[in-house]
Every structure is written in structure tokens, then in C-alpha cells.
Scaffold this active site. Structure first.
Site, PDB file in Angstrom:
ATOM      1  CG  PHE A 261      24.346 -22.311   2.503  1.00 38.03           C
ATOM      2  CD1 PHE A 261      23.055 -21.913   2.905  1.00 38.03           C
ATOM      3  CD2 PHE A 261      25.397 -21.422   2.723  1.00 38.03           C
ATOM      4  CE1 PHE A 261      22.613 -20.713   3.100  1.00 38.03           C
ATOM      5  CE2 PHE A 261      25.067 -19.829   2.805  1.00 38.03           C
ATOM      6  CZ  PHE A 261      23.868 -19.615   3.069  1.00 38.03           C
TER       7      PHE A 261
ATOM      8  CB  THR B 228      31.448 -34.048   1.704  1.00 39.15           C
ATOM      9  OG1 THR B 228      30.497 -32.679   1.744  1.00 39.15           O
ATOM     10  CG2 THR B 228      31.826 -34.065   0.504  1.00 39.15           C
TER      11      THR B 228
ATOM     12  CB  ALA C 226      33.808 -25.762  -2.835  1.00 37.74           C
TER      13      ALA C 226
ATOM     14  CB  SER D 166      32.643 -24.374   1.752  1.00 39.94           C
ATOM     15  OG  SER D 166      31.784 -25.014   2.648  1.00 39.94           O
TER      16      SER D 166
ATOM     17  CG  ASP E  51      34.755 -12.191   0.194  1.00 40.68           C
ATOM     18  OD1 ASP E  51      35.017 -13.352   0.532  1.00 40.68           O
ATOM     19  OD2 ASP E  51      34.058 -11.318   0.914  1.00 40.68           O
ATOM     20  CD  GLU E  52      36.958 -16.838   2.835  1.00 42.78           C
ATOM     21  OE1 GLU E  52      37.700 -17.579   3.454  1.00 42.78           O
ATOM     22  OE2 GLU E  52      35.602 -17.009   3.487  1.00 42.78           O
TER      23      GLU E  52
ATOM     24  CE1 TYR F 166      36.365 -22.252   0.412  1.00 44.28           C
ATOM     25  CE2 TYR F 166      36.737 -20.386   1.358  1.00 44.28           C
ATOM     26  CZ  TYR F 166      35.925 -21.077   0.654  1.00 44.28           C
ATOM     27  OH  TYR F 166      34.939 -20.496  -0.196  1.00 44.28           O
TER      28      TYR F 166
ATOM     29  CE  LYS G 160      31.466 -22.271   5.507  1.00 42.01           C
ATOM     30  NZ  LYS G 160      30.742 -23.507   5.134  1.00 42.01           N
TER      31      LYS G 160
END
Ligand code: NAD
Ligand code: TYD
Length: 345
Positions: free
Chosen positions: A11, A36, A83, A85, A126-127, A150, A189
Site C-alpha cells: 500500500f 506476499t 513488512a 503489517s 506509532d504502534e 506486530y 485494514k
């Protein structure tokens, strides 16, 4: 400048490649992607023939391949988007997250060290900071308190970046952005999943009561920030990139329904929200919010696209690209969907 962009078929990576080729006439881009479930060549169909662009299929955790690529291509810079994600997938199975997000990042750092790249941008999130209550914002100094596998894998990668900067002087810069939305986002998402379900006449599954808060950032604003950091950021630093746009999940879902209700192609639809048992349990972060004063004062960056405008553009894009949406969904997606949403789906 020749840059290695990893995860360029995903994305944000595909949006960033489009951004770079539009804004830097003389840059060359090599895109290393494993393809992937989340990576799609269709995302870059329009740049395939561009002589400044090259695609290499491969795994960032493949030491030999990465080393050979660095030796052959002599990159000036690396931007690491590659990643695993998705939080829900990490709760189902953390292993690929460790392999790609932790080991893969280390393999890239090692190659950057050996071949002396001038810039290494690590795309983080930010996670890594964990969860906030009703008030406050994360700054770049906030402690790392990840709650999902994650987030833990991304925090581990950030710490490796720091160590490669401190121990070997690899010129690393980390960006931590809030939730992105926009074209080419895989429909696992929140926003694209809700759009897809609404178009397919399926219910819209909101976790818990939909009260969790995310800070939404239009993907192009993030691309502009990453580009600025790549060109003018200071090595060894971390930059938060947020949308200054906090919304509860239910507000986001209602906003999507409203846009669809008022669109001539979708006004016949009657999307139905269903509140489902939260599949994340205690790993579901309540609220994210970022203090972005650092990137504003250092690089003059601020988000430009409002949520109202960005969400409309996003819905328009998905309506115009329904074939893309269906092409990225495979049997694997149906299986995954069944696992997370079960009978609720
Ligand atoms: P995505 O899942 O859409 O795309 C990931 C891409 O990486 C895919 O093209 C996939 O094929 C590729 N990939 C996965 N494993 C790989 C491997 N081992 N080797 C090479 N390629 C591999 O992800 P995204 O949403 O575009 O996120 C990109 C980056 O931004 C990630 O590092 C993510 O942690 C970070 N980020 C995302 C968001 C967001 O809202 N999406 C927010 C903050 C940070
Ligand atoms: P998501 O888009 O997966 O991003 P992240 O978890 O990385 O922030 O989810 C955003 C929010 O939306 C999060 O609080 C979980 C919630 N959510 C739902 O309520 N239903 C869904 O089907 C999905 C995918 C997410």
C-alpha cells in the site's frame, strides 16, 4: 540518486514509488518485494515501462540475495517499507512478523553497513509506543510499549536501527506514522474492508463498540513527509508523522456509509454495521495520537489533505477500481476472513 525501496508492491510503498517517480525526474528506483498476499504488481502497472524503475522479486530476509543486490546496484539510499503489517494476522501467527520485520530489517541494515549507503529510512509506526488513554500524545521520546506482536516486531526493528546507527554509524532515520488510508490499501485494514463489504452487500464488522481512536493520515501526505526526511532529515533521528485527525472507528465507518449514501453509484446500497466481539482482546490499543511538532519545525511538514476530502477520494478510487479489489483477494483472504470474523463475517 539510486534508491532501494523495499515492499514497494504494498500500500504505502506503491504510493511512495509513484510519488518519487512523479517528483524526482533523475532518481532511479529498485523495488525489492516478496509479493506476499499484500504485495501486488498491479499496484505499479503504470510505471512498469519506466526506465527509471526496476522490480526485483525477493525476500529482505534473504541475506545472499540482498548482499548481491547491494553489490550490483550500489544504492545511495534505502527506504524500508517491507513488512508484515496487519495486527490481526500477527495475533493469529507472529512468526512471519519476526522473520520479515525483525530479521529482514537486520539483513538490510547489515548490507547498508557493508556497502555504505548514505541514508537508510526505516518506515515504522506509532504502534511501537503502545496505547494512550483519553488524553495526551506520543512524542519521539515516548517509551516503546508495544502491545501486539506486530507492534513488538516493529519496535524491535527500530531498536536494531538505533543500534546500527550507534555501533556502526549506519545513517539511519526512523519515521513513525499514524494510520494511513488511500488508494491501493489491502482490504484487511479498516477503511478498505468497510468499503469492500458495503459494495459486496456484506455487514460492516466493527470491533467492540467502535470507540477506539486512530489518527488518520492520507497516504500522499505520508509520502511527502518520507520524501522530505529522505532528503533533509537528520541521521540518527526519529520523526513522528501524524494526520492530526483523531476519529473513533465508528465515526470512520459512519463517514464511509454517508459518502456511499450520497454517491450516485452507491446510493441504492444499505450498509449495515455489526458490532462484533473484539478479536484483539487486550492487545487492542485504545487510542493513538502523535505530537508532530518535530517534523513541522525541522522540515516544515504538515498534513495537507483533510479527512473529509481524503476519504471521499479514497472511496472514489475504490469505486473506480473494483476490479483491482477483486484481483487482490484470493482464497487466502477468504480463509483469513473466516478466521478473524468467523460466523460474524
Ligand atoms: P502492506 O502490507 O500493504 O505491504 C507490505 C509489502 O511488503 C507488500 O508488498 C509485501 O509483499 C512486502 N513484503 C512483506 N514481506 C516481505 C519480505 N520479507 N521481503 C520483501 N517484501 C516483503 O503494508 P503497508 O501498509 O504499505 O505498510 C508499509 C510499511 O509502513 C510497513 O513497514 C508498516 O509497518 C508501516 N506502517 C504502515 C501504516 C499503515 O497505516 N498502513 C502505518 C504506519 C506504519
Ligand atoms: P486497522 O486498519 O487494522 O489498523 P490498526 O489496528 O493497525 O490501527 O484497524 C483500525 C481500527 O479499526 C482498529 O481499532 C481496529 C478496528 N477495526 C474494526 O473495528 N473492524 C475491522 O474489521 C478492522 C479491520 C479493524
Amino acid at each position: 540518486m539510486k534508491i532501494l525501496i523495499t515492499g514497494g508492491c504494498g500500500f504505502i510503498g506503491s504510493n511512495f514509488i509513484h510519488y518519487v517517480l512523479r517528483h524526482h525526474e533523475d532518481w532511479q528506483v529498485v523495488n525489492l518485494d516478496k509479493l506476499t498476499y499484500a504485495g501486488n504488481l498491479a499496484n505499479l502497472k503504470d510505471v512498469e515501462g519506466d526506465p527509471r524503475y526496476k522490480f526485483v522479486k525477493g525476500d529482505i530476509a534473504d541475506r545472499e540475495l540482498v548482499s548481491r543486490l547491494f553489490q550490483e546496484e550500489k544504492f545511495d539510499a534505502v527506504v524500508n517499507f517491507a513488512a508484515e503489517s496487519h495486527v490481526d494476522r500477527s495475533i493469529l501467527d507472529p512468526s512471519p512478523f519476526i522473520e520479515t520485520n525483525v530479521k529482514g530489517t537486520q539483513v538490510l541494515l547489515e548490507a547498508a553497513r557493508q556497502y555504505k549507503v548514505e541514508r537508510f529510512i526505516q518506515i515504522s509506526t506509532d504502534e511501537v509506543y503502545g496505547s494512550l488513554g483519553e488524553t495526551g500524545k506520543f512524542t519521539e521520546e515516548s517509551p516503546l510499549q508495544p502491545n501486539s506482536p506486530y507492534a513488538a516486531s516493529k519496535a524491535a526493528a527500530d531498536l536494531l536501527c538505533r543500534a546500527y546507527y550507534k555501533a556502526y554509524g549506519v545513517p539511519v532515520i526512523i519515521t513513525r506514522s499514524s494510520n494511513n488510508y488511500g488508494p491501493y490499501q489491502f482490504p484487511e485494514k479498516l477503511i478498505p474492508l468497510m468499503i469492500r463489504n458495503a459494495l459486496a452487500g456484506k455487514e460492516l464488522p466493527v470491533y467492540g463498540e467502535g470507540k477506539n481512536v486512530r489518527d488518520w493520515l492520507y497516504v500522499e501526505d505520508n509520502c511527502r513527509a518520507i520524501d522530505l526526511v529522505l532528503e533533509r532529515g537528520r541521521v540518527g533521528e526519529v520523526y513522528n508523522i501524524g494526520g492530526n485527525c483523531e476519529k473513533r472507528n465508528i465515526e470512520v465507518v459512519n463517514a464511509i456509509c454517508e459518502i456511499l449514501k450520497n454517491h450516485h453509484l452507491t446510493q441504492h446500497l444499505t450498509p449495515k454495521i455489526r458490532f462484533i466481539k473484539d478479536p484483539r482482546g487486550a492487545a487492542h490499543d485504545y487510542r493513538y495520537a502523535l505530537d508532530c511538532s518535530k517534523i513541522k519545525s525541522a522540515l516544515g511538514w504538515e498534513p495537507q489533505v483533510s479527512f473529509e476530502h481524503g476519504l471521499k477520494r479514497t472511496v472514489e478510487w475504490y469505486l473506480a477500481n473494483q476490479a483491482w479489489m477483486e484481483s487482490v483477494i484470493t482464497g487466502e483472504y477468504q480463509e483469513y476472513y473466516q478466521k478473524v470474523y468467523g460466523a460474524n463475517g
